[in-house]
Design an enzyme around this catalytic site. Structure first.
Site, PDB file in Angstrom:
ATOM      1  N   GLY A  22    -105.637 -32.191 -79.870  1.00  0.00           N
ATOM      2  CA  GLY A  22    -105.081 -31.244 -81.085  1.00  0.00           C
ATOM      3  C   GLY A  22    -103.720 -31.048 -80.765  1.00  0.00           C
ATOM      4  CB  ALA A  23    -101.403 -32.884 -78.677  1.00  0.00           C
ATOM      5  N   GLY A  26     -98.923 -26.669 -83.488  1.00  0.00           N
ATOM      6  CA  GLY A  26     -99.336 -25.284 -82.980  1.00  0.00           C
ATOM      7  C   GLY A  26     -99.108 -25.350 -81.379  1.00  0.00           C
ATOM      8  CE1 TYR A 172    -112.150 -19.708 -82.764  1.00  0.00           C
ATOM      9  CE2 TYR A 172    -111.850 -17.446 -82.197  1.00  0.00           C
ATOM     10  CZ  TYR A 172    -111.492 -18.644 -82.170  1.00  0.00           C
ATOM     11  OH  TYR A 172    -110.477 -18.929 -81.478  1.00  0.00           O
TER      12      TYR A 172
END
Length: 299
Positions: A22-23, A26, A172
């Site tokens: 997820g780079a 954010g 979550y």
């Protein structure tokens, strides 16, 4: 340990390879950027390769992009195989990617989206890459959890995929609690190897794209009060970076912001919930995760 641990405290990372999920945006982007600027070779493991390439172009240093969809076991296996072919060693695996408060959806393999992406995807990815970390002195696996691991959080073994009913906050919470249970069980299994460490972190409340799935009224409030209640992604990434690079860090530790309620501030050692330390739950989740993903660890 330093009271105000900042980017300047990151030791030089020359000769080290880091894989960050997820780079492209954010927290993951800031984590990758700071590692690369301190000398690491960094692989941006991302679902959208084009976005990953644009992110890589903004980072100074040796950076590459790897396609990875954590919502697909086939993609995870393919990404791991490609990384194993191109890299004989991995020093840092940073399990950062995640989704939050999504409407009820499932992954390609039928897992509830938050549990499937945040926990099962990273569980499988870690297991498939572990033998590239085990021989490397000082290697670490960092998994990013959340203060949400305390919010309506439990592992619902009787309905892990939320098929009977669904609550996005509780789902979550389950996924982020699972991140910690996984880290602690992984560290216990790694302890006999004497090389690789498993460490957890959380970013507090950081102003990132994760809030996009909040219901519209809450999203508006989050935007309105962001300057008072949140911190930038650059600061939010520091607990992960400290967990990954601080020479004093130990396996099984948990880093988060040091301010009030761990919402913001410089990173320090923090304490996770009592539920996250339940060893019976850790072992049971591990077994179920192996069964669901078909991935076993070479430990």
């Amino acid at each position: 340990m330093a009271d105000n641990w900042t980017e300047q405290c990151i030791p030089q990372q020359n000769g080290r390879l880091a894989v960050v999920t997820g780079a492209n945006t954010g927290l993951g982007f800031e984590t990758a950027r700071m590692l690369a600027e301190h000398g690491a070779e960094v692989v941006l493991a991302v679902r959208d390769v084009e976005k990953g390439k644009r992110a890589a172009a903004r980072i100074k240093g040796k950076v590459s992009v790897q396609a990875l969809d954590l919502g697909s076991l086939a993609s995870i296996r393919s990404a791991a195989a490609e990384l194993r072919t191109s890299h004989q060693r991995i020093d840092l695996l940073i399990n950062n990617a995640g989704v939050m408060y999504t409407p009820r959806k499932t992954t390609i393999d039928g897992f509830e989206l938050q549990f499937g992406t945040n926990h099962l995807g990273h569980f499988a990815f870690t297991g498939l890459l572990l033998d590239r970390l085990l021989p490397v002195p000082g290697s670490r696996i960092i998994t990013v959890s959340s203060i949400g691991h305390r919010m309506r959080a439990a592992i619902h073994f009787d309905d892990l995929q939320w098929e009977r009913s669904y609550n996005r906050v509780a789902a979550y919470g389950q996924s982020k609690l699972a991140n910690l249970l996984f880290t602690y069980e992984l560290q216990r299994r790694l302890a006999t190897t004497g090389t690789t460490l498993a460490v957890a972190s959380h970013p507090g409340l950081s102003n990132t794209e994760l809030v996009r799935h909040l219901p519209a009224p809450l999203r508006s409030l989050a935007t309105l009060f962001a300057p008072l209640t949140t911190q930038t992604a650059e600061i939010g990434a520091l607990p992960t970076l400290r967990a990954a690079t601080d020479p004093a860090a130990k396996g099984g530790q948990y880093y988060g912001p040091g301010g009030w309620s761990e919402i913001r501030g410089y990173p320090k050692l923090v304490v996770s919930s009592r539920d996250s330390h339940d060893q019976a739950t850790q072992r049971r989740l591990w077994k179920v995760s192996e069964e669901l993903t078909g991935v076993t660890f070479p430990l």
